[in-house]
Design an enzyme around this catalytic site. Structure first.
Site, PDB file in Angstrom:
ATOM      1  N   SER A 130     -21.232   1.953  32.508  1.00  0.00           N
ATOM      2  CA  SER A 130     -21.284   3.245  31.438  1.00  0.00           C
ATOM      3  C   SER A 130     -21.630   4.483  32.081  1.00  0.00           C
ATOM      4  CB  SER A 130     -22.870   3.091  30.491  1.00  0.00           C
ATOM      5  OG  SER A 130     -23.752   3.365  31.197  1.00  0.00           O
ATOM      6  N   LYS A 161     -39.243   3.146  27.713  1.00  0.00           N
ATOM      7  CA  LYS A 161     -38.869   1.854  27.683  1.00  0.00           C
ATOM      8  C   LYS A 161     -39.902   0.754  27.292  1.00  0.00           C
ATOM      9  CE  LYS A 161     -34.511   2.909  27.643  1.00  0.00           C
ATOM     10  NZ  LYS A 161     -33.718   2.874  26.151  1.00  0.00           N
ATOM     11  N   SER A 198     -35.076  -1.999  28.162  1.00  0.00           N
ATOM     12  CA  SER A 198     -34.574  -1.975  29.644  1.00  0.00           C
ATOM     13  C   SER A 198     -35.364  -2.838  30.291  1.00  0.00           C
ATOM     14  CB  SER A 198     -34.474  -0.580  30.170  1.00  0.00           C
ATOM     15  OG  SER A 198     -33.965  -0.520  31.400  1.00  0.00           O
ATOM     16  N   TYR A 213     -38.465   7.526  31.946  1.00  0.00           N
ATOM     17  CA  TYR A 213     -37.372   6.742  31.385  1.00  0.00           C
ATOM     18  C   TYR A 213     -38.240   5.264  31.068  1.00  0.00           C
ATOM     19  CZ  TYR A 213     -33.493   3.597  30.925  1.00  0.00           C
ATOM     20  OH  TYR A 213     -32.567   2.424  30.535  1.00  0.00           O
TER      21      TYR A 213
END
Length: 218
Positions: free
Chosen positions: A132, A101, A84, A97
């Site tokens: 998404s 990544k 990401s 998160y």
């Protein structure tokens, strides 16, 4: 279609054997499982951190380990893994998160170095905000807690790239066997370039961006 749970690590080898029994080989492995996060570092439990790392990193590592011996035996193949832009720039309210990544970039970069002598390419894709359901499913502190927010109400996702455009750029990178691709609209793509290639402004830029994001999401 073969169902697979990315964190059921002990089932991955069996799933790969089922695929090999049906198709005879695996030419391309695309690792794209993941879950994001919307909670401060201090408000995220260790269980939440562990969950994000297991889904975003170890799930992809485990499946790759199951497929890799077959590719090495054949002497060819392609491995694609999703990181990401949050794996390029530390991102507030996404500590687990963002950390996961960064880990993907490091682990699969090391794998690439280890298999240079084989005709196996490793591409790490770093998409920015993409249309998404990732925001609705974002973890809030604990694995069982979901954000359940319309993406258009999230300041990070007000102008997302379409999923179709993102997939097309993935395919362009794969067709050209690139090692790393950054896929995003501006300003996030520009942020990634500035943060990576203009190191003398990294600290000031990082603080400014972080403060801005924190204000928008409070």
């Amino acid at each position: 279609v073969l169902p697979l749970d990315s964190v059921a690590y002990d089932t991955h080898a069996g799933c790969v054997e089922c695929v090999l029994a049906h198709f005879g080989r695996v030419d391309i492995l695309v690792n794209n499982s993941g879950r994001t996060q919307r909670s401060l570092f201090k408000d995220t439990s260790v269980a939440g951190d562990r969950f994000i790392l297991e889904v975003n990193v170890l799930g992809q590592v485990s499946l790759t380990k199951a497929v890799l011996p077959h590719m090495m035996e054949r002497g060819e193949g392609q491995i694609v893994v999703t990181s990401s832009t949050a794996g390029l720039i530390p991102t507030p309210r996404q500590s687990a998160y963002s950390g996961s990544k960064f880990a993907v970039l490091g682990m699969f970069g090391a794998l690439r170095a280890e298999i240079y002598s084989y005709d196996i390419s490793v591409m790490v894709a770093c998409p920015g905000p993409v249309e998404s359901n990732i925001v609705q499913n974002a973890m809030v502190g604990e694995p069982s807690q979901f954000l359940n927010l319309d993406p258009k109400l999230d300041p990070v996702h007000t102008d997302d790239m379409s999923a179709a455009r993102c997939a097309r750029l993935f395919m362009v990178g794969m067709a050209n066997r690139l090692e790393e691709v950054w896929i995003s609209k501006n300003p996030y793509l520009a942020y990634a370039y500035l943060y990576t290639y203009v190191p003398f402004i990294r600290s000031r830029f990082g603080k400014t961006m972080a403060i801005s994001l924190m204000k928008k999401t409070q």
